[in-house]
Write an enzyme that holds these catalytic residues in place. Structure first.
Site, mmCIF file in Angstrom:
data_model
loop_
_atom_site.group_PDB
_atom_site.id
_atom_site.type_symbol
_atom_site.label_atom_id
_atom_site.label_comp_id
_atom_site.label_asym_id
_atom_site.label_seq_id
_atom_site.Cartn_x
_atom_site.Cartn_y
_atom_site.Cartn_z
ATOM 1 N N GLU A 162 -32.066 12.312 2.260
ATOM 2 C CA GLU A 162 -32.069 10.811 3.311
ATOM 3 C C GLU A 162 -32.868 11.529 4.376
ATOM 4 O OE1 GLU A 162 -29.281 12.924 2.768
ATOM 5 O OE2 GLU A 162 -27.823 11.157 2.230
ATOM 6 N N HIS A 193 -17.093 13.573 7.595
ATOM 7 C CA HIS A 193 -17.375 12.541 6.703
ATOM 8 C C HIS A 193 -16.591 11.091 8.151
ATOM 9 C CE1 HIS A 193 -18.068 15.070 3.953
ATOM 10 N NE2 HIS A 193 -18.872 14.043 3.468
#
Lengths: 317, 330
Positions: free
Chosen positions: B60, B129
């Site tokens: 990322e 998450h």
């Protein structure tokens, strides 16, 4: 090179006088790298550097007036007083910034190279960083993607021996840093950066390769900074003897002797140096006299879209 | 008007902008050959090719950085985070770089980039998450933060985001991707401006400000309260930065009461910001303290009974409205 040296010596003096604030990281001792590398570029190429960015900005063509004014926090500065020492930007000369977070600009530089490939133009990006950056994640992700996509970029590691105050023997498991780039499938090169002509020649080879679409290169250049990490660093982690030994390889002295060997008279060299003195002292005077950085620029420059605060009232809680 | 699912609306916005502008590209993990982890980018690789629909390694920080560099030099990247939870490893790129370059360069370098992906809790994916990241990104000057609840808003705002010359954090919702809603017909282009909210339901007794996923729980709560004669006005600001303060204040001046509903945790964030803005700009019109309903102040547990307990529920919203309207449950 002499301009960079004298510019920074005067900057150090102004810092001591309180005319420059914040951090000031000097490039003194490393000048041959910026000048040699800049000479390998052409219009349209882009360059990214760390916060030790005065040298490359000047080498790429930023005016000493605008650079000094930036250090003084003035509206006439290269970044209009918004960036300071660590964040020179000069887009017109291909300089895409001095970046303040170690390793943070490596992938961004790869992004500029990505653009060249995407647009099909033949521009090349240079990305400078220190040996300290080769231990952080941002460095590895940037190199990984540049290698994967064969981007037209040259990564230049200016190994000045100390990551702030820590020598490489205490930060890296390997001392030949090109080994780190091997894993990303790119060319590697490694040499000493005290002779400006050598720097130009070797960087040129890598730039040409990138321009021809043959992918990125990682170059480790041995160098040494004569001053501390920043103005607040007395550099007690190294010995006086070490510094004196290193100063024997001062790139300016090497260049000077090369010039006299090639037949340039000492008078002619003096003339160049005197001209530089005038330019630097004019830059200091101009920076002193310039308008301070402006509030409206501070608000206006944050975003291109004008939806943000335009003045103090709107910017308060 | 047609009905589209949220994911289809997002996909249409990306496709239309890619069609219109060669400099727009989509980059992220599994956006191409896999067709998108949540199928948002389904079909885009076949349509636009590998040059413009770009699969990345799991990196990322790396591809966020590549996007920023590409934006600085003239492209218009759409960077997909598989979920916003993974943006934390690219936090430095968004905060130190994307948000800072323009001012740091004295206004000389624009960064037209969109970071997008699903935000917030999904279903039983546990604490790492399940972050609603809006509090982190709304604190930062230099980026826009958009959080559309409906397919129509998602499409119209994403088109605006892609054309915007500044960095945009675009927060979708995994649980919203299947939501259906009206979207203007093909050929009828709609660009929704930043900083303009939308009234989801008109009412006179209490304003409920809601955005993102709990917008739907809020609408349900409003219907339920209407059965008891409490008419709520639901206002969705749609963009959290900038905030449509005028619309919020106008509504509160009409209803004199307000509840703010958000998915993020209670400490700070846009929920608290909205309360603060309203109390300062509509103090004399308020007849009760403003209440907030958010996720409970704990990391998200895995077990579904507990997850449902942590997230804002219809019941907690109706309770809050009853509290500010001083009305008993009937």
């Amino acid at each position: 090179m002499y301009l960079i040296r004298r510019f920074e010596e005067e900057a150090a003096r102004a810092y001591a006088q309180g005319k420059i604030g914040g951090f000031l990281h000097l490039y003194i001792g490393q000048e041959a790298i910026a000048v040699g590398a800049a000479a390998a570029l052409k219009d349209g190429d882009t360059v990214f550097q760390t916060y030790r960015d005065h040298g490359i900005s000047l080498a790429l063509g930023s005016t000493p007036e605008a650079c000094m004014a930036e250090l003084f926090g003035k509206d006439t500065g290269v970044s209009r007083g918004m960036g300071g020492s660590m964040h020179f930007f000069d887009k017109a000369n291909g300089f895409m910034g001095g970046w303040g977070i170690v390793g943070g600009h490596v992938a961004v530089a790869a992004g500029a190279a990505f653009k060249a490939k995407y647009a099909g133009d033949d521009s090349v990006t240079l990305c400078f960083f220190g040996e300290g950056a080769t231990n952080i994640g941002g460095f590895h992700e940037g190199l990984s993607l540049a290698g994967l996509w064969k981007l037209p970029i040259v990564f230049i590691c200016e190994n000045n021996q100390y990551a702030m105050g820590t020598p490489m023997s205490r930060t890296s498991a390997i001392q030949d840093l090109t080994l780190k780039a091997q894993g990303y499938g790119m060319h590697g090169d490694r040499f000493a950066g005290y002779d400006v002509a050598t720097v130009r020649e070797r960087v040129q080879q890598a730039v040409d390769r990138a321009r021809k679409g043959e992918g990125p290169t990682f170059i480790e250049i041995e160098t040494y900074r004569f001053r501390g990490h920043s103005m607040s660093d007395p550099a007690k982690y190294r010995s006086r003897a070490e510094l004196e030994e290193r100063k024997k390889k001062d790139p300016l002295a090497i260049t000077k002797s090369q010039l006299t060997d090639a037949g340039m008279s000492l008078e002619a060299i003096d003339e160049v140096e005197e001209a530089v003195e005038e330019v630097v002292s004019a830059a200091v005077k101009a920076a002193d006299a310039a308008e301070p950085a402006k509030e409206e620029v501070m608000f206006d420059s944050v975003m291109a879209t004008k939806l943000g605060p335009k003045n103090r009232e709107e910017a308060e809680v | 008007m047609r009905e589209l699912r949220y994911r289809e609306a997002v996909r249409e916005a990306i496709a239309e902008e890619m069609e219109a502008d060669e400099s727009v590209f989509l980059m992220g993990e599994e956006v191409g050959h896999y067709q998108g982890a949540y199928k948002v980018s389904e079909g885009l690789l076949a349509r636009f090719g590998e040059k413009r629909v770009i699969d990345t390694p799991i990196a990322e920080a790396g591809f966020a950085g590549i996007g920023i560099g590409a934006a600085m030099t003239g492209l218009r990247p759409v960077i997909e985070f598989m979920t916003w939870n993974f943006s934390f490893v690219a936090f430095d790129q968004i905060i130190s770089n994307a948000a800072k370059i323009r001012q740091m360069s004295g206004g000389t370098i624009d960064v037209p980039i969109v970071f997008r992906g699903p935000n917030g809790a999904a279903k039983q994916v546990a604490s790492q998450h399940s972050h609603s990241v809006d509090p982190f990104y709304t604190n930062i000057p230099g980026i826009f933060v958009v959080m559309p609840a409906t397919p129509r808003d998602a499409k119209g705002l994403l088109k605006t985001a892609i054309r915007c010359n500044d960095p945009v954090v675009f927060l979708e919702g995994e649980t919203l991707y299947n939501v259906k809603g009206e979207v203007p017909d093909e050929g009828e282009e709609e660009l929704i401006p930043f900083g303009k909210g939308r009234i989801g339901r008109e009412g006179t007794d209490c304003t409920i400000v809601a955005f993102g996923r709990p917008y739907y729980e809020t609408m349900q709560a409003a219907e339920k309260l209407a059965e008891d004669g409490i008419e709520c006005e639901v206002v969705d600001p749609r963009t959290l930065r900038p905030l449509d303060l005028d619309l919020l204040v106008e509504s509160v001046k009409k209803t004199h009461r307000c509840v703010v509903v958000h998915e993020h945790w209670p400490y700070g964030g846009p929920g608290a910001e909205i309360v603060d803005q309203i109390q300062r700009h509509a103090f004399d019109w308020l007849d009760a303290p403003i209440e907030r309903v958010g996720s409970l102040d704990v990391p998200m547990p895995y077990a579904s009974n507990l997850e449902n307990f942590v997230l804002p529920t219809v019941e907690r919203i109706t309770d809050a409205v009853r509290k500010v309207t001083y009305s008993e449950k009937k």
